[in-house]
Structure formats: structure tokens, C-alpha cells
Design a protein around this motif. Structure first.
Motif, PDB file in Angstrom:
ATOM      1  N   ARG A 211      43.448 -23.634  44.662  1.00  0.00           N
ATOM      2  CA  ARG A 211      42.174 -23.355  44.012  1.00  0.00           C
ATOM      3  C   ARG A 211      41.917 -24.434  42.971  1.00  0.00           C
ATOM      4  N   GLN A 212      40.682 -24.928  42.952  1.00  0.00           N
ATOM      5  CA  GLN A 212      40.347 -25.959  41.974  1.00  0.00           C
ATOM      6  C   GLN A 212      40.272 -25.389  40.571  1.00  0.00           C
ATOM      7  N   ILE A 213      39.632 -24.225  40.446  1.00  0.00           N
ATOM      8  CA  ILE A 213      39.385 -23.646  39.122  1.00  0.00           C
ATOM      9  C   ILE A 213      39.970 -22.238  39.051  1.00  0.00           C
ATOM     10  N   GLY A 214      40.585 -21.938  37.910  1.00  0.00           N
ATOM     11  CA  GLY A 214      41.119 -20.611  37.685  1.00  0.00           C
ATOM     12  C   GLY A 214      40.782 -20.120  36.289  1.00  0.00           C
ATOM     13  N   TYR A 215      40.431 -18.851  36.180  1.00  0.00           N
ATOM     14  CA  TYR A 215      40.074 -18.244  34.901  1.00  0.00           C
ATOM     15  C   TYR A 215      41.161 -17.288  34.462  1.00  0.00           C
ATOM     16  N   GLY A 216      41.255 -17.055  33.150  1.00  0.00           N
ATOM     17  CA  GLY A 216      42.220 -16.111  32.636  1.00  0.00           C
ATOM     18  C   GLY A 216      41.704 -15.405  31.398  1.00  0.00           C
ATOM     19  N   GLY A 217      42.268 -14.242  31.108  1.00  0.00           N
ATOM     20  CA  GLY A 217      41.904 -13.520  29.889  1.00  0.00           C
ATOM     21  C   GLY A 217      40.464 -13.071  29.860  1.00  0.00           C
ATOM     22  N   LEU A 218      39.834 -13.206  28.702  1.00  0.00           N
ATOM     23  CA  LEU A 218      38.456 -12.764  28.509  1.00  0.00           C
ATOM     24  C   LEU A 218      37.500 -13.466  29.465  1.00  0.00           C
ATOM     25  N   LEU A 219      37.695 -14.747  29.712  1.00  0.00           N
ATOM     26  CA  LEU A 219      36.776 -15.489  30.577  1.00  0.00           C
ATOM     27  C   LEU A 219      36.836 -14.981  32.015  1.00  0.00           C
ATOM     28  N   LYS A 220      37.997 -14.549  32.444  1.00  0.00           N
ATOM     29  CA  LYS A 220      38.132 -13.968  33.785  1.00  0.00           C
ATOM     30  C   LYS A 220      37.427 -12.617  33.857  1.00  0.00           C
ATOM     31  N   ARG A 221      37.569 -11.835  32.806  1.00  0.00           N
ATOM     32  CA  ARG A 221      36.899 -10.521  32.787  1.00  0.00           C
ATOM     33  C   ARG A 221      35.381 -10.691  32.766  1.00  0.00           C
ATOM     34  N   ILE A 222      34.905 -11.672  32.020  1.00  0.00           N
ATOM     35  CA  ILE A 222      33.461 -11.922  31.961  1.00  0.00           C
ATOM     36  C   ILE A 222      32.938 -12.363  33.321  1.00  0.00           C
ATOM     37  N   LYS A 223      33.686 -13.185  34.034  1.00  0.00           N
ATOM     38  CA  LYS A 223      33.276 -13.626  35.374  1.00  0.00           C
ATOM     39  C   LYS A 223      33.078 -12.421  36.285  1.00  0.00           C
ATOM     40  N   ARG A 224      33.975 -11.446  36.169  1.00  0.00           N
ATOM     41  CA  ARG A 224      33.834 -10.225  36.972  1.00  0.00           C
ATOM     42  C   ARG A 224      32.637  -9.405  36.496  1.00  0.00           C
ATOM     43  N   GLN A 225      32.452  -9.317  35.177  1.00  0.00           N
ATOM     44  CA  GLN A 225      31.332  -8.554  34.625  1.00  0.00           C
ATOM     45  C   GLN A 225      29.986  -9.121  35.088  1.00  0.00           C
ATOM     46  N   LEU A 226      29.899 -10.440  35.157  1.00  0.00           N
ATOM     47  CA  LEU A 226      28.658 -11.103  35.572  1.00  0.00           C
ATOM     48  C   LEU A 226      28.496 -11.129  37.093  1.00  0.00           C
ATOM     49  N   LYS A 227      29.526 -10.639  37.807  1.00  0.00           N
ATOM     50  CA  LYS A 227      29.510 -10.570  39.271  1.00  0.00           C
ATOM     51  C   LYS A 227      29.249 -11.937  39.896  1.00  0.00           C
ATOM     52  N   LEU A 228      29.964 -12.944  39.388  1.00  0.00           N
ATOM     53  CA  LEU A 228      29.830 -14.298  39.909  1.00  0.00           C
ATOM     54  C   LEU A 228      30.788 -14.474  41.080  1.00  0.00           C
ATOM     55  N   ASP A 229      30.276 -15.005  42.181  1.00  0.00           N
ATOM     56  CA  ASP A 229      31.121 -15.122  43.371  1.00  0.00           C
ATOM     57  C   ASP A 229      32.027 -16.351  43.295  1.00  0.00           C
ATOM     58  N   ASP A 230      32.843 -16.504  44.294  1.00  0.00           N
ATOM     59  CA  ASP A 230      33.845 -17.561  44.338  1.00  0.00           C
ATOM     60  C   ASP A 230      33.205 -18.877  44.751  1.00  0.00           C
ATOM     61  N   ALA A 231      33.365 -19.920  43.937  1.00  0.00           N
ATOM     62  CA  ALA A 231      32.756 -21.216  44.235  1.00  0.00           C
ATOM     63  C   ALA A 231      33.412 -21.888  45.432  1.00  0.00           C
ATOM     64  N   ASP A 232      34.670 -21.591  45.700  1.00  0.00           N
ATOM     65  CA  ASP A 232      35.366 -22.217  46.828  1.00  0.00           C
ATOM     66  C   ASP A 232      34.893 -21.665  48.169  1.00  0.00           C
ATOM     67  N   ASN A 233      34.632 -20.358  48.224  1.00  0.00           N
ATOM     68  CA  ASN A 233      34.277 -19.740  49.503  1.00  0.00           C
ATOM     69  C   ASN A 233      32.921 -19.048  49.492  1.00  0.00           C
ATOM     70  N   GLY A 234      32.228 -19.089  48.368  1.00  0.00           N
ATOM     71  CA  GLY A 234      30.957 -18.382  48.246  1.00  0.00           C
ATOM     72  C   GLY A 234      29.754 -19.202  48.679  1.00  0.00           C
ATOM     73  N   ASP A 235      28.586 -18.751  48.255  1.00  0.00           N
ATOM     74  CA  ASP A 235      27.304 -19.356  48.607  1.00  0.00           C
ATOM     75  C   ASP A 235      27.142 -20.708  47.900  1.00  0.00           C
ATOM     76  N   LEU A 236      26.993 -21.790  48.662  1.00  0.00           N
ATOM     77  CA  LEU A 236      26.811 -23.117  48.077  1.00  0.00           C
ATOM     78  C   LEU A 236      25.362 -23.588  48.159  1.00  0.00           C
ATOM     79  N   VAL A 237      24.477 -22.705  48.632  1.00  0.00           N
ATOM     80  CA  VAL A 237      23.041 -23.037  48.654  1.00  0.00           C
ATOM     81  C   VAL A 237      22.402 -22.606  47.343  1.00  0.00           C
ATOM     82  N   ASN A 238      22.506 -21.324  47.024  1.00  0.00           N
ATOM     83  CA  ASN A 238      21.943 -20.799  45.781  1.00  0.00           C
ATOM     84  C   ASN A 238      23.002 -20.877  44.682  1.00  0.00           C
ATOM     85  N   VAL A 239      23.305 -22.089  44.263  1.00  0.00           N
ATOM     86  CA  VAL A 239      24.401 -22.283  43.314  1.00  0.00           C
ATOM     87  C   VAL A 239      24.071 -21.747  41.926  1.00  0.00           C
TER      88      VAL A 239
END
Length: 267
Positions: A211-239
Motif C-alpha cells: 500500500r502506498q499510503i497508510g493512516y493511523g490513530g485519529l486520522l484513520k478514524r476520520i477517514k472512516r467517519q468521512l466514508k472515503l474509499d480506498d485510493a488504490d482500488n477505489g474510484d479513480l474517475v470521481n477523485v
């Protein structure tokens, strides 16, 4: 690639098909845009939840990998060493969260320079007193310990200023450095086809399953709260996460790859 022409005259990618390869320039361009956009949203939310928090930008290096097989092993060890680093008591006591990314550059002698860019979100107490603050020498010692190395690795650390919009020590610059390409074709493609094929094979093998990027702690929890998908395998059109309604025929601009010219042409 199909682009949509917006009312303000700008264009937005509407449709294409991505190979998702870690070495594809087009996929890397979109992935970098997505990582950057997501990181900006996460940082903004982090300040809302912890308004007194501060950011630190950390670059962690180690000795170059001598070849592709060595690179694969070192990337794995690099991730493991970082996990140890962020769990040391001296680090944990003031750490709120982090985002780390891996970057690889190639050298003319066939070796590879693998290193980490890390954005640390820390409590403001980090800067208060010698019992909390970690100097560059302290970070170097801790990183050497995590790597289990017999040499002093090169480490760079600097406080990031959130109110600056430009410059090396600005939060924007640090976020962009963290979210940039893992490896750029312009850095390793040469006029030597045999060398290019070896480098591409080395990188493909070494990056598989990472994985290119990894989150931890509060920043990881916020990523889940904002429901942001995975940049490696997610939508690369509507970035940017904004999906527009179906465009009319007049709003579409089509760019097709011209093999002879080695570039995209507007049709």
C-alpha cells in the motif's frame, strides 16, 4: 478518455477505464489527486476535532536496495520498522494520528532508494519541555532502533505551519509531498530498453500487494467517519467524491490515444 465541459469552461474527467497498475502514469496521476484531496479533507476535520493539535513532517530513510528482490524485502521491513516507531513510548505519549506514504527512486547503478514520508498529528504538549519534545537526533536514534540497523539512518523532521499556504514548511506542501506518486516513470525510464524492462519488472514485483499510503490513530478514524474509499482500488474517475449527472452530447470531449504520436488527441 471522456471529459465533461463544465459551465465555467473547465473540464472534468467523466469516463475512462483504468488498469490500476502501480507503474501506470495515468493511474498514478488520478491516484495522487485522490490521495491529495482525501488528505486535505482529513486534515481539515482533524483540526476541527483537535484544534490545538500540530503537524510534523518526517522523512525516514535507510540504505538503498541493491536490486529488485532486495527492494521487495526492504519495503516489507520498512513498514514493520515504522509500526515499531509509532508505538515507542516517547512517540505515543503525544501522538494523535499519522499518515505515511512510501516513495521509491531509482539510481543509475541499478539500486533503489526507498523511503517514507510521514505527516504526524501531535498534541501541542509535544513542543513543551524536553520530556515531550523529540529532536532530530532523538528521531534518528529511534528510527535506527526500529530498523535494527548498525548505521545512523538519515532522518529529517520539521514542524509544519498550518497558516502558511506556500513554502517547504507549509501544511499544504507537506500534504502534497505525502500524497504524491509512489514512483514516477520519468524518474526511471531511459534510452536503455533492457535497463527499463529490468526496472519495471523489479518495481512490479516489489510493489505487488503493498500500500502506498497508510493512516493511523485519529486520522484513520476520520477517514472512516468521512466514508472515503480506498485510493488504490477505489474510484479513480470521481477523485474529488463529486459525481455529476449524465452529460449531454455537447458537453462531452473525447480524447483518444494515438499510438503513432504517443499522446492523447482530442476527437
Amino acid at each position: 478518455m471522456r471529459f465533461r465541459k463544465l459551465p465555467d469552461g473547465s473540464t472534468k474527467l467523466y469516463q475512462t477505464w483504468f488498469c490500476k497498475s502501480r507503474l501506470c502514469p495515468l493511474c498514478n496521476w488520478r491516484r495522487s489527486m485522490k490521495n491529495s484531496g482525501q488528505l486535505k479533507k482529513i486534515v481539515a476535520e482533524a483540526y476541527k476535532q483537535q484544534p490545538t493539535g500540530r503537524f510534523i513532517f518526517l522523512t525516514l530513510t535507510e540504505r538503498n536496495a541493491v536490486d529488485g528482490e532486495d527492494l521487495k524485502q526492504r519495503l516489507k521491513a520498512l513498514t514493520q520498522a515504522f509500526f515499531k516507531l509509532v508505538h515507542y513510548k516517547k512517540v505515543v505519549k503525544n501522538l494523535l494520528g499519522f499518515v505515511r506514504s512510501t516513495e521509491i527512486t531509482t539510481n543509475e547503478n541499478g539500486s533503489y532508494h526507498q523511503h517514507l514520508h510521514v505527516l504526524l498529528f501531535v498534541k501541542n504538549t509535544y513542543f513543551k519541555g524536553s520530556e515531550n519534545y523529540l529532536s532530530q537526533a532523538d528521531w534518528t536514534d529511534l528510527w535506527q532502533k526500529a530498523l535494527k540497523s548498525s548505521y545512523k539512518p538519515i532522518v529529517n523532521v520539521e514542524a509544519v505551519r498550518a497558516n502558511k499556504s506556500k513554502g517547504k514548511s507549509s501544511l499544504l506542501a507537506s500534504a502534497q509531498e505525502t500524497a504524491k506518486y509512489q514512483v514516477k516513470s520519468a524518474d526511471y525510464m531511459t534510452d536503455d530498453d533492457n535497463r527499463n524492462q529490468q526496472v519495471i519488472d523489479d518495481l512490479e514485483q516489489a510493489l505487488a500487494g503493498t500500500r502506498q499510503i497508510g493512516y493511523g490513530g485519529l486520522l484513520k478514524r476520520i477517514k472512516r467517519q468521512l466514508k472515503l474509499d480506498d485510493a488504490d482500488n477505489g474510484d479513480l474517475v470521481n477523485v474529488d467524491g463529486e459525481e455529476l449527472p449524465e452529460p449531454t452530447e455537447a458537453e462531452l470531449i473525447v480524447a483518444k490515444w494515438d499510438q503513432q504520436r504517443k499522446n492523447y488527441l482530442i476527437w
